[in-house]
Scaffold this motif. Sequence first.
Motif, mmCIF file in Angstrom:
data_model
loop_
_atom_site.group_PDB
_atom_site.id
_atom_site.type_symbol
_atom_site.label_atom_id
_atom_site.label_comp_id
_atom_site.label_asym_id
_atom_site.label_seq_id
_atom_site.Cartn_x
_atom_site.Cartn_y
_atom_site.Cartn_z
ATOM 1 N N UNK A 215 -9.236 58.196 67.644
ATOM 2 C CA UNK A 215 -9.019 57.903 66.226
ATOM 3 C C UNK A 215 -9.614 56.567 65.797
ATOM 4 N N UNK A 216 -9.469 55.548 66.638
ATOM 5 C CA UNK A 216 -9.801 54.193 66.204
ATOM 6 C C UNK A 216 -11.173 53.705 66.666
ATOM 7 N N UNK A 217 -11.753 54.343 67.693
ATOM 8 C CA UNK A 217 -13.045 53.870 68.207
ATOM 9 C C UNK A 217 -14.090 54.977 68.226
ATOM 10 N N UNK A 218 -13.792 56.091 68.886
ATOM 11 C CA UNK A 218 -14.815 57.112 69.085
ATOM 12 C C UNK A 218 -15.246 57.774 67.780
ATOM 13 N N UNK A 219 -14.306 58.203 66.961
ATOM 14 C CA UNK A 219 -14.689 58.856 65.698
ATOM 15 C C UNK A 219 -15.379 57.890 64.735
ATOM 16 N N UNK A 220 -14.872 56.659 64.541
ATOM 17 C CA UNK A 220 -15.592 55.735 63.646
ATOM 18 C C UNK A 220 -17.010 55.419 64.104
ATOM 19 N N UNK A 221 -17.242 55.389 65.433
ATOM 20 C CA UNK A 221 -18.577 55.059 65.934
ATOM 21 C C UNK A 221 -19.439 56.289 66.189
ATOM 22 N N UNK A 222 -18.862 57.478 66.093
ATOM 23 C CA UNK A 222 -19.628 58.692 66.357
ATOM 24 C C UNK A 222 -19.826 58.965 67.836
ATOM 25 N N UNK A 276 -23.880 53.424 70.942
ATOM 26 C CA UNK A 276 -23.171 53.162 69.686
ATOM 27 C C UNK A 276 -22.140 52.047 69.867
ATOM 28 N N UNK A 277 -21.483 52.043 71.029
ATOM 29 C CA UNK A 277 -20.495 51.003 71.301
ATOM 30 C C UNK A 277 -21.169 49.646 71.448
ATOM 31 N N UNK A 278 -22.247 49.562 72.228
ATOM 32 C CA UNK A 278 -22.922 48.273 72.399
ATOM 33 C C UNK A 278 -23.574 47.800 71.104
ATOM 34 N N UNK A 279 -24.015 48.721 70.266
ATOM 35 C CA UNK A 279 -24.572 48.331 68.964
ATOM 36 C C UNK A 279 -23.501 47.687 68.095
ATOM 37 N N UNK A 280 -22.271 48.167 68.228
ATOM 38 C CA UNK A 280 -21.150 47.530 67.533
ATOM 39 C C UNK A 280 -20.982 46.089 67.999
ATOM 40 N N UNK A 281 -21.136 45.840 69.295
ATOM 41 C CA UNK A 281 -21.030 44.477 69.807
ATOM 42 C C UNK A 281 -22.167 43.605 69.282
ATOM 43 N N UNK A 282 -23.376 44.164 69.194
ATOM 44 C CA UNK A 282 -24.511 43.429 68.641
ATOM 45 C C UNK A 282 -24.236 43.041 67.191
ATOM 46 N N UNK A 283 -23.565 43.930 66.475
ATOM 47 C CA UNK A 283 -23.228 43.663 65.066
ATOM 48 C C UNK A 283 -21.989 42.791 64.924
ATOM 49 N N UNK A 284 -21.591 42.119 65.994
ATOM 50 C CA UNK A 284 -20.410 41.256 65.994
ATOM 51 C C UNK A 284 -19.158 41.999 65.545
#
Length: 396
Positions: A215-222, A276-284
Amino acid sequence: MLTPEIDPADAGFDAARLARIDRHFTRYVDEGKLPGFLAVIARDGQVVHTAKGGMADIEAGRSVAEDTLWRIYSMTKPITSVAAMLLWEEGAFELKDPVAKFIPAFADARVWAGGNQNSPVTRPAVEPVRLWHLLTHTAGLTYGFHYAHPLDGVYRKAGYEFGSPGDLAQAVDDWARLPLLFEPGTEFNYSVSTDVLGRVVEVISGQPLDAFFKERIFEPLGMTDTAFSATDPDRLAALYEPGLARNDRMGRAALHTPAMLSGGGGLIGRAADYHRFTSMLVREGAPLLAPRTLRYMARNHLPGGAELKDVARPTISETQNDGMGFGLGFSVVLDPAGTKIATHPGELAWGGLASTAFYVVPQERLSVQFFTQMIPSSAYPLRSQLRQLVYQAMTD
Protein backbone atom coordinates in the motif's frame (compact mmCIF):
# COMPACT_ATOMS: atom_id res chain seq x y z
CA MET A 1 11.09 -2.09 -18.67
CA LEU A 2 14.82 -1.41 -18.67
CA THR A 3 15.45 -0.34 -22.26
CA PRO A 4 17.84 2.65 -22.21
CA GLU A 5 15.79 5.83 -22.14
CA ILE A 6 18.47 8.38 -22.88
CA ASP A 7 21.60 8.63 -25.02
CA PRO A 8 24.65 7.95 -22.81
CA ALA A 9 26.40 11.09 -24.03
CA ASP A 10 23.42 13.23 -23.01
CA ALA A 11 23.58 11.66 -19.53
CA GLY A 12 27.30 12.20 -19.12
CA PHE A 13 28.53 8.73 -20.07
CA ASP A 14 30.84 7.34 -22.73
CA ALA A 15 29.05 4.48 -24.54
CA ALA A 16 32.28 2.65 -25.39
CA ARG A 17 33.36 2.73 -21.75
CA LEU A 18 29.95 1.50 -20.61
CA ALA A 19 30.46 -1.56 -22.82
CA ARG A 20 33.34 -2.56 -20.56
CA ILE A 21 30.73 -3.46 -17.93
CA ASP A 22 29.19 -6.02 -20.27
CA ARG A 23 32.55 -7.53 -21.19
CA HIS A 24 33.81 -7.69 -17.61
CA PHE A 25 30.87 -9.55 -16.12
CA THR A 26 30.44 -11.73 -19.20
CA ARG A 27 33.93 -13.04 -18.38
CA TYR A 28 32.60 -14.11 -14.98
CA VAL A 29 29.93 -16.14 -16.79
CA ASP A 30 32.35 -17.57 -19.35
CA GLU A 31 34.73 -18.65 -16.56
CA GLY A 32 31.94 -20.44 -14.69
CA LYS A 33 31.95 -18.05 -11.74
CA LEU A 34 28.44 -16.62 -12.20
CA PRO A 35 25.34 -18.17 -13.74
CA GLY A 36 24.24 -14.84 -15.19
CA PHE A 37 23.89 -11.15 -14.36
CA LEU A 38 21.92 -7.99 -14.99
CA ALA A 39 23.27 -4.49 -14.31
CA VAL A 40 21.27 -1.26 -14.58
CA ILE A 41 22.82 2.22 -14.68
CA ALA A 42 20.55 5.27 -14.54
CA ARG A 43 20.83 9.03 -14.15
CA ASP A 44 17.98 11.26 -13.04
CA GLY A 45 15.88 8.08 -12.96
CA GLN A 46 16.39 7.45 -16.67
CA VAL A 47 18.07 4.22 -17.71
CA VAL A 48 21.37 4.93 -19.45
CA HIS A 49 22.68 1.39 -19.87
CA THR A 50 21.75 -2.20 -19.10
CA ALA A 51 24.22 -5.06 -19.22
CA LYS A 52 23.08 -8.65 -19.04
CA GLY A 53 24.34 -12.09 -19.86
CA GLY A 54 24.32 -15.74 -18.92
CA MET A 55 21.56 -17.86 -17.48
CA ALA A 56 18.84 -17.27 -14.93
CA ASP A 57 18.47 -21.04 -14.63
CA ILE A 58 21.28 -23.14 -16.07
CA GLU A 59 19.54 -26.48 -15.72
CA ALA A 60 16.36 -25.20 -17.38
CA GLY A 61 18.29 -23.43 -20.14
CA ARG A 62 16.61 -20.10 -19.30
CA SER A 63 18.57 -16.93 -20.05
CA VAL A 64 18.66 -13.80 -17.91
CA ALA A 65 15.90 -11.44 -19.06
CA GLU A 66 14.78 -7.99 -18.03
CA ASP A 67 11.81 -9.50 -16.19
CA THR A 68 13.79 -12.21 -14.36
CA LEU A 69 12.87 -12.37 -10.67
CA TRP A 70 15.73 -12.18 -8.15
CA ARG A 71 16.00 -12.93 -4.44
CA ILE A 72 17.22 -9.58 -3.16
CA TYR A 73 17.73 -10.77 0.43
CA SER A 74 19.20 -7.87 2.45
CA MET A 75 18.34 -5.31 -0.21
CA THR A 76 14.97 -5.65 1.54
CA LYS A 77 16.45 -3.71 4.48
CA PRO A 78 16.42 -0.23 2.88
CA ILE A 79 12.77 -0.80 1.90
CA THR A 80 11.87 -1.64 5.50
CA SER A 81 13.80 1.39 6.70
CA VAL A 82 11.86 3.63 4.32
CA ALA A 83 8.63 2.02 5.57
CA ALA A 84 9.55 2.93 9.14
CA MET A 85 10.43 6.50 8.19
CA LEU A 86 7.06 6.91 6.48
CA LEU A 87 5.52 6.31 9.91
CA TRP A 88 8.12 8.54 11.58
CA GLU A 89 7.05 11.39 9.28
CA GLU A 90 3.50 10.92 10.57
CA GLY A 91 4.65 11.31 14.18
CA ALA A 92 4.06 7.65 15.04
CA PHE A 93 7.37 7.38 16.90
CA GLU A 94 10.56 9.24 17.71
CA LEU A 95 13.95 7.79 16.90
CA LYS A 96 14.86 7.86 20.61
CA ASP A 97 11.76 5.88 21.61
CA PRO A 98 12.51 2.56 23.34
CA VAL A 99 11.51 -0.41 21.19
CA ALA A 100 9.72 -1.76 24.29
CA LYS A 101 7.10 0.95 23.76
CA PHE A 102 5.89 -1.11 20.78
CA ILE A 103 7.30 -4.57 21.60
CA PRO A 104 7.04 -5.10 25.38
CA ALA A 105 9.34 -8.15 25.32
CA PHE A 106 12.30 -5.74 24.98
CA ALA A 107 11.57 -4.12 28.35
CA ASP A 108 13.95 -6.30 30.36
CA ALA A 109 16.88 -6.55 27.97
CA ARG A 110 20.09 -8.12 29.26
CA VAL A 111 23.62 -7.88 27.84
CA TRP A 112 26.12 -10.68 27.29
CA ALA A 113 28.75 -10.61 30.04
CA GLY A 114 30.54 -13.93 29.51
CA GLY A 115 30.02 -17.65 29.64
CA ASN A 116 29.37 -19.82 26.61
CA GLN A 117 26.60 -20.80 24.22
CA ASN A 118 25.06 -23.24 26.70
CA SER A 119 25.57 -21.14 29.84
CA PRO A 120 25.53 -17.41 29.04
CA VAL A 121 26.34 -14.92 31.78
CA THR A 122 24.32 -11.70 31.44
CA ARG A 123 23.72 -8.38 33.17
CA PRO A 124 20.87 -5.87 32.88
CA ALA A 125 21.20 -3.41 29.99
CA VAL A 126 21.84 0.17 31.08
CA GLU A 127 20.53 1.67 27.83
CA PRO A 128 17.23 0.48 26.32
CA VAL A 129 17.12 -0.67 22.72
CA ARG A 130 15.81 2.33 20.80
CA LEU A 131 14.35 2.76 17.33
CA TRP A 132 17.50 4.38 15.94
CA HIS A 133 19.48 1.39 17.14
CA LEU A 134 17.38 -0.87 14.92
CA LEU A 135 17.90 1.37 11.90
CA THR A 136 21.69 1.39 12.40
CA HIS A 137 22.40 -2.20 13.59
CA THR A 138 23.65 -0.83 16.91
CA ALA A 139 20.98 -2.60 19.00
CA GLY A 140 23.19 -5.48 20.13
CA LEU A 141 21.25 -8.08 18.17
CA THR A 142 22.97 -10.61 15.89
CA TYR A 143 22.44 -13.33 13.25
CA GLY A 144 22.69 -17.06 13.86
CA PHE A 145 24.64 -17.53 10.64
CA HIS A 146 27.57 -15.32 11.69
CA TYR A 147 29.46 -18.05 13.61
CA ALA A 148 31.55 -15.26 15.17
CA HIS A 149 30.44 -15.24 18.83
CA PRO A 150 28.81 -17.72 21.23
CA LEU A 151 25.64 -15.61 21.10
CA ASP A 152 25.29 -16.50 17.42
CA GLY A 153 25.09 -20.12 18.57
CA VAL A 154 22.36 -19.19 21.05
CA TYR A 155 20.35 -17.86 18.10
CA ARG A 156 20.94 -21.08 16.15
CA LYS A 157 19.95 -23.18 19.15
CA ALA A 158 16.68 -21.23 19.30
CA GLY A 159 16.03 -22.07 15.62
CA TYR A 160 17.28 -18.84 14.02
CA GLU A 161 20.09 -19.44 11.56
CA PHE A 162 18.29 -18.86 8.26
CA GLY A 163 14.53 -18.42 8.39
CA SER A 164 12.29 -18.86 11.39
CA PRO A 165 10.24 -21.61 13.01
CA GLY A 166 7.34 -19.19 13.51
CA ASP A 167 5.90 -15.88 12.36
CA LEU A 168 7.50 -12.45 12.71
CA ALA A 169 5.81 -11.61 16.03
CA GLN A 170 7.05 -14.84 17.59
CA ALA A 171 10.57 -14.42 16.21
CA VAL A 172 10.89 -10.88 17.55
CA ASP A 173 9.67 -11.88 21.01
CA ASP A 174 12.16 -14.75 21.01
CA TRP A 175 15.06 -12.47 20.04
CA ALA A 176 14.05 -9.92 22.70
CA ARG A 177 14.45 -12.59 25.38
CA LEU A 178 17.97 -13.52 24.24
CA PRO A 179 21.01 -11.58 25.49
CA LEU A 180 22.26 -8.54 23.62
CA LEU A 181 25.79 -8.73 22.25
CA PHE A 182 26.71 -5.30 23.67
CA GLU A 183 25.23 -2.23 25.28
CA PRO A 184 22.81 -0.68 22.75
CA GLY A 185 24.19 2.25 20.79
CA THR A 186 27.88 1.47 21.37
CA GLU A 187 28.88 -0.84 18.49
CA PHE A 188 27.68 -2.05 15.07
CA ASN A 189 26.76 -5.68 14.45
CA TYR A 190 24.91 -6.73 11.30
CA SER A 191 21.79 -8.40 12.62
CA VAL A 192 18.08 -9.12 12.73
CA SER A 193 17.54 -5.47 13.73
CA THR A 194 15.70 -4.69 10.51
CA ASP A 195 13.38 -7.65 11.03
CA VAL A 196 12.52 -6.20 14.45
CA LEU A 197 11.97 -2.85 12.73
CA GLY A 198 9.55 -4.56 10.35
CA ARG A 199 7.59 -5.83 13.34
CA VAL A 200 7.47 -2.29 14.74
CA VAL A 201 5.97 -1.20 11.40
CA GLU A 202 3.31 -3.91 11.79
CA VAL A 203 2.47 -2.92 15.35
CA ILE A 204 2.19 0.79 14.60
CA SER A 205 0.31 0.43 11.32
CA GLY A 206 -1.92 -2.47 12.34
CA GLN A 207 -1.07 -4.15 9.01
CA PRO A 208 1.03 -7.20 8.09
CA LEU A 209 4.33 -6.09 6.63
CA ASP A 210 3.49 -7.30 3.12
CA ALA A 211 0.25 -5.29 3.11
CA PHE A 212 2.03 -2.15 4.35
CA PHE A 213 4.76 -2.49 1.73
CA LYS A 214 2.19 -2.93 -1.02
CA GLU A 215 0.00 0.00 0.00
CA ARG A 216 2.64 2.53 1.01
CA ILE A 217 5.67 1.70 -1.18
CA PHE A 218 5.09 -0.79 -3.98
CA GLU A 219 1.85 0.60 -5.43
CA PRO A 220 2.93 4.29 -5.25
CA LEU A 221 6.22 3.44 -7.00
CA GLY A 222 4.77 0.93 -9.46
CA MET A 223 6.74 -2.02 -8.04
CA THR A 224 4.27 -4.60 -9.31
CA ASP A 225 6.58 -7.63 -9.26
CA THR A 226 8.07 -7.40 -5.75
CA ALA A 227 6.74 -9.56 -2.91
CA PHE A 228 7.70 -12.06 -0.20
CA SER A 229 7.41 -14.87 -2.76
CA ALA A 230 7.94 -15.07 -6.50
CA THR A 231 5.01 -13.50 -8.36
CA ASP A 232 5.75 -15.83 -11.30
CA PRO A 233 7.80 -18.98 -10.52
CA ASP A 234 8.61 -19.39 -14.21
CA ARG A 235 10.64 -16.16 -14.12
CA LEU A 236 12.49 -16.89 -10.88
CA ALA A 237 16.27 -17.24 -11.18
CA ALA A 238 17.87 -20.30 -9.63
CA LEU A 239 20.21 -19.91 -6.66
CA TYR A 240 23.84 -21.03 -6.92
CA GLU A 241 27.02 -21.40 -4.89
CA PRO A 242 30.65 -21.21 -6.14
CA GLY A 243 31.32 -23.83 -8.77
CA LEU A 244 27.76 -23.18 -10.01
CA ALA A 245 26.40 -25.71 -7.54
CA ARG A 246 22.64 -25.24 -7.45
CA ASN A 247 21.16 -24.58 -4.01
CA ASP A 248 17.51 -25.57 -4.15
CA ARG A 249 17.31 -26.07 -0.39
CA MET A 250 17.40 -22.29 0.08
CA GLY A 251 16.25 -21.41 -3.41
CA ARG A 252 12.84 -23.08 -3.19
CA ALA A 253 11.87 -20.92 -0.23
CA ALA A 254 11.08 -18.12 -2.70
CA LEU A 255 8.22 -20.15 -4.18
CA HIS A 256 5.98 -19.79 -1.13
CA THR A 257 5.06 -16.91 1.18
CA PRO A 258 7.02 -17.60 4.39
CA ALA A 259 5.55 -17.73 7.86
CA MET A 260 7.92 -14.93 8.90
CA LEU A 261 7.74 -11.82 6.73
CA SER A 262 11.39 -10.83 6.90
CA GLY A 263 11.92 -7.10 6.58
CA GLY A 264 15.59 -7.90 6.77
CA GLY A 265 15.84 -10.25 3.83
CA GLY A 266 12.64 -11.71 2.45
CA LEU A 267 11.73 -9.93 -0.79
CA ILE A 268 11.88 -11.24 -4.36
CA GLY A 269 11.54 -8.84 -7.27
CA ARG A 270 12.63 -7.76 -10.73
CA ALA A 271 15.27 -5.22 -11.58
CA ALA A 272 12.79 -2.69 -13.00
CA ASP A 273 11.03 -2.56 -9.63
CA TYR A 274 14.18 -1.92 -7.65
CA HIS A 275 15.15 0.70 -10.22
CA ARG A 276 11.96 2.52 -9.24
CA PHE A 277 12.98 2.32 -5.59
CA THR A 278 16.52 3.61 -6.18
CA SER A 279 15.15 6.38 -8.41
CA MET A 280 13.08 7.48 -5.42
CA LEU A 281 16.31 7.73 -3.41
CA VAL A 282 17.92 9.78 -6.19
CA ARG A 283 14.93 12.13 -6.01
CA GLU A 284 15.61 12.58 -2.27
CA GLY A 285 12.55 10.57 -1.31
CA ALA A 286 9.92 11.82 -3.75
CA PRO A 287 7.11 10.78 -3.90
CA LEU A 288 7.30 8.81 -0.63
CA LEU A 289 9.42 10.84 1.77
CA ALA A 290 10.20 14.51 2.30
CA PRO A 291 13.64 15.60 1.04
CA ARG A 292 14.84 16.49 4.53
CA THR A 293 13.88 13.02 5.76
CA LEU A 294 15.93 11.28 3.09
CA ARG A 295 18.87 13.63 3.62
CA TYR A 296 18.72 12.87 7.35
CA MET A 297 18.66 9.13 6.67
CA ALA A 298 21.74 9.58 4.47
CA ARG A 299 23.85 11.05 7.29
CA ASN A 300 26.27 8.91 9.28
CA HIS A 301 24.42 7.83 12.44
CA LEU A 302 27.10 5.61 13.98
CA PRO A 303 28.09 6.41 17.58
CA GLY A 304 30.28 9.51 17.73
CA GLY A 305 30.28 9.81 13.95
CA ALA A 306 32.67 6.85 13.74
CA GLU A 307 33.51 4.84 10.64
CA LEU A 308 32.36 1.23 10.47
CA LYS A 309 35.96 0.08 10.79
CA ASP A 310 36.07 1.56 14.30
CA VAL A 311 32.78 0.21 15.71
CA ALA A 312 31.74 -2.81 13.60
CA ARG A 313 32.06 -6.38 14.86
CA PRO A 314 33.94 -8.65 12.40
CA THR A 315 30.87 -10.36 10.98
CA ILE A 316 29.41 -10.91 7.54
CA SER A 317 27.96 -7.72 6.08
CA GLU A 318 27.16 -6.27 2.70
CA THR A 319 29.76 -3.52 2.62
CA GLN A 320 33.40 -2.94 3.36
CA ASN A 321 34.22 -0.98 6.53
CA ASP A 322 37.06 1.37 5.58
CA GLY A 323 35.87 4.87 4.76
CA MET A 324 32.25 3.91 5.42
CA GLY A 325 29.61 5.07 7.86
CA PHE A 326 26.03 3.91 8.26
CA GLY A 327 22.83 5.90 7.99
CA LEU A 328 19.26 4.96 8.74
CA GLY A 329 19.04 1.86 6.56
CA PHE A 330 22.10 1.82 4.31
CA SER A 331 25.85 2.40 4.23
CA VAL A 332 27.17 5.91 3.60
CA VAL A 333 30.55 6.76 2.09
CA LEU A 334 32.45 9.16 4.36
CA ASP A 335 35.97 9.03 2.90
CA PRO A 336 36.33 7.91 -0.73
CA ALA A 337 40.12 7.74 -0.37
CA GLY A 338 39.68 5.44 2.61
CA THR A 339 37.49 3.05 0.64
CA LYS A 340 40.14 2.63 -2.09
CA ILE A 341 37.21 2.47 -4.51
CA ALA A 342 36.38 5.13 -7.06
CA THR A 343 33.31 6.48 -5.32
CA HIS A 344 31.71 9.68 -4.08
CA PRO A 345 31.07 11.12 -0.59
CA GLY A 346 27.48 10.50 0.42
CA GLU A 347 27.03 7.39 -1.72
CA LEU A 348 24.25 5.21 -0.27
CA ALA A 349 24.44 1.47 -0.81
CA TRP A 350 23.63 -2.02 0.34
CA GLY A 351 23.61 -5.55 -1.01
CA GLY A 352 22.13 -8.99 -0.55
CA LEU A 353 23.29 -12.50 0.31
CA ALA A 354 23.07 -13.67 -3.32
CA SER A 355 25.54 -10.97 -4.51
CA THR A 356 22.91 -8.45 -5.57
CA ALA A 357 23.79 -4.82 -4.86
CA PHE A 358 22.75 -1.23 -5.41
CA TYR A 359 24.25 2.15 -4.86
CA VAL A 360 22.89 5.65 -5.22
CA VAL A 361 24.73 8.98 -5.37
CA PRO A 362 22.14 11.75 -4.98
CA GLN A 363 24.74 14.46 -5.72
CA GLU A 364 25.54 12.76 -9.03
CA ARG A 365 21.86 11.86 -9.67
CA LEU A 366 23.17 8.34 -10.22
CA SER A 367 21.70 4.94 -9.40
CA VAL A 368 23.26 1.56 -10.12
CA GLN A 369 21.97 -1.96 -9.49
CA PHE A 370 23.48 -5.39 -9.98
CA PHE A 371 21.61 -8.71 -9.94
CA THR A 372 22.85 -12.27 -9.91
CA GLN A 373 22.14 -15.29 -7.65
CA MET A 374 25.46 -16.38 -6.18
CA ILE A 375 25.85 -17.09 -2.47
CA PRO A 376 27.68 -15.97 -0.43
CA SER A 377 28.02 -12.34 -1.45
CA SER A 378 31.70 -12.47 -0.52
CA ALA A 379 32.44 -15.04 -3.25
CA TYR A 380 33.75 -12.42 -5.73
CA PRO A 381 34.57 -8.67 -5.58
CA LEU A 382 31.62 -7.79 -7.80
CA ARG A 383 30.53 -4.64 -5.99
CA SER A 384 33.85 -2.82 -5.93
CA GLN A 385 34.46 -3.74 -9.56
CA LEU A 386 31.00 -2.50 -10.55
CA ARG A 387 31.73 0.91 -9.03
CA GLN A 388 35.09 1.04 -10.76
CA LEU A 389 33.52 0.28 -14.13
CA VAL A 390 30.60 2.70 -13.78
CA TYR A 391 32.65 5.64 -12.57
CA GLN A 392 35.27 5.25 -15.30
CA ALA A 393 32.48 5.53 -17.87
CA MET A 394 31.24 8.90 -16.58
CA THR A 395 32.35 11.98 -18.47
CA ASP A 396 30.87 14.60 -16.12
